[in-house]
Design an enzyme around this catalytic site. Structure first.
Site, short mmCIF file in Angstrom:
data_model
loop_
_atom_site.label_atom_id
_atom_site.label_comp_id
_atom_site.label_asym_id
_atom_site.label_seq_id
_atom_site.Cartn_x
_atom_site.Cartn_y
_atom_site.Cartn_z
N SER A 148 0.46 -0.80 -0.19
CA SER A 148 0.17 0.14 0.16
C SER A 148 1.19 1.18 -0.08
O SER A 148 2.37 1.08 0.68
CB SER A 148 -0.98 -0.41 1.35
N TYR A 161 -2.64 -0.30 10.24
CA TYR A 161 -3.33 -0.74 9.25
C TYR A 161 -1.35 -0.80 8.68
O TYR A 161 -0.42 -1.24 7.99
CB TYR A 161 -3.41 -0.10 8.07
N LYS A 165 1.76 -2.58 6.73
CA LYS A 165 2.40 -2.26 5.11
C LYS A 165 3.70 -2.30 5.02
O LYS A 165 4.57 -2.43 4.16
CB LYS A 165 1.61 -1.32 4.43
#
Length: 273
Positions: A148, A161, A165
C-alpha cells in the site's frame, strides 16, 4: 475463455489469498484465463465458491481453499490440500488483509492492533514461509504481496494498517535476499485508490480529484503488474515493488488524498498542567 497471451501460465499452480473479491478475485480469474491452476483462498467460503464456480464454468481450473491465513494450522492444511489436488505451488500471491481499519491513534487499543498485525502481516509470513520451504527444494518459485502507499507515506487514522504494509515491504526485501540463492523471486505491488468497497459516486468523485490520471482504479487495473511479476518476463526482478496508483505517490500529496480527515480526530481536552 479469453487467452491474453498464449497460456503463459499453463499448468502452473497459483495460490491467491484473499481472492473472494476485489483485487484478489481479478488476479485469480486472470491467472486462470492464462492457463494456471488456481487455488482460491478467502476466509469466507461462499465467496471462494463463487469465484471457483466462475472460473470453472469458463473452462478454467480452480480449487476452493477457504482458510484463515493468519492461523498456522489452517495454512498448513491449505497447502497440503493444494499439493494433493493440484501440485506444488509455483506462485504465491499474498493478497489477504483488512482494509477497513481506520481508528485514530489516541483511540487505539491492543486488540485492534493485534488483529490487524495478525491478518495483514503474520499471514504473509505464514504463507510465504510454507510456500518457500517447498520452492527452495524445487529451486524455483515466485512470491508476490499486496502492499500500500501507506508503507512509505502515512494515512491518517491508520497507524496499525500502515505498520503492516511497511512490514510487508521490509519482509519482501529481506525474503528476496534470503531466497534468491534458491531461485525464488519475491516482489510486491502497491495499489493506489482502487475502488473495491462500494463508495458512493460523491465519494468517488472527491477522491479521484487527487489522482493525476484523473480516475479511481478498479480491481482489474492491478492484474497486469501482478501477472508480470509472476511471469518469466520478470525473471531478473526481485525485492521490488510496482505502484499501480494513477500517479498518486509521485506527487506532493494534498490533504484531500486522505480518507480520515482531521475533523474526525478525537477531541482531547487540554486540562493537564
Amino acid at each position: 475463455m479469453t487467452h491474453h497471451t498464449a497460456l503463459r501460465f499453463g499448468n502452473r499452480v497459483i495460490l491467491v489469498t484473499g481472492a473472494g473479491g476485489g483485487i484478489g478475485r481479478a488476479v485469480a480469474e486472470r491467472f486462470a484465463a492464462e492457463g494456471a491452476k488456481v487455488a482460491v483462498n478467502d476466509i469466507k467460503t461462499e465467496m471462494v465458491d463463487d469465484v471457483v464456480s466462475g472460473i470453472t464454468s469458463s473452462g478454467g481450473v480452480a480449487l476452493a481453499v477457504p482458510a484463515d491465513v493468519s492461523d498456522a494450522a489452517q495454512v498448513e492444511a491449505m497447502f497440503a490440500r493444494i499439493e494433493a489436488a493440484l501440485g506444488y505451488v509455483d506462485v504465491l500471491y499474498n493478497n489477504a488483509g483488512l482494509i477497513d481499519t481506520a481508528r485514530h491513534f489516541l483511540e487505539a487499543d491492543e486488540a485492534w492492533w493485534d488483529r490487524i498485525q495478525r491478518v495483514n502481516l503474520k499471514s504473509v509470513f505464514l504463507c510465504s514461509h510454507r510456500a518457500a520451504s517447498v520452492m527452495a527444494r524445487r529451486r524455483a518459485g515466485v512470491i508476490i504481496s499486496t502492499s500500500s502507499g501507506g508503507a512509505t507515506r502515512a494515512h491518517r487514522g491508520n497507524v496499525a494498517y500502515d505498520a503492516t504494509k511497511g512490514g510487508i515491504e521490509a519482509m519482501t526485501r529481506s525474503m528476496a535476499l534470503d531466497l534468491a540463492p534458491y531461485g525464488i523471486r519475491v516482489n510486491g505491488v502497491v495499489p493506489g485508490f482502487i475502488n473495491t468497497y462500494g463508495l458512493t459516486e460523491e465519494q468517488l468523485r472527491e477522491r479521484e480529484r487527487a489522482v493525476p490520471l484523473g480516475r479511481y482504479g478498479v480491481a482489474t487495473d492491478m492484474v497486469g503488474a501482478a501477472l508480470f511479476l509472476a511471469s518469466d518476463d520478470a525473471a531478473y526482478i526481485t525485492g521490488q515493488f510496482i505502484a499501480v496508483d494513477g500517479g498518486v505517490l509521485v506527487q506532493q500529496r494534498s490533504a484531500n488524498v486522505d480518507t480520515f480527515p482531521v475533523e474526525g480526530f478525537p477531541v482531547i481536552p487540554a486540562d493537564l498542567t
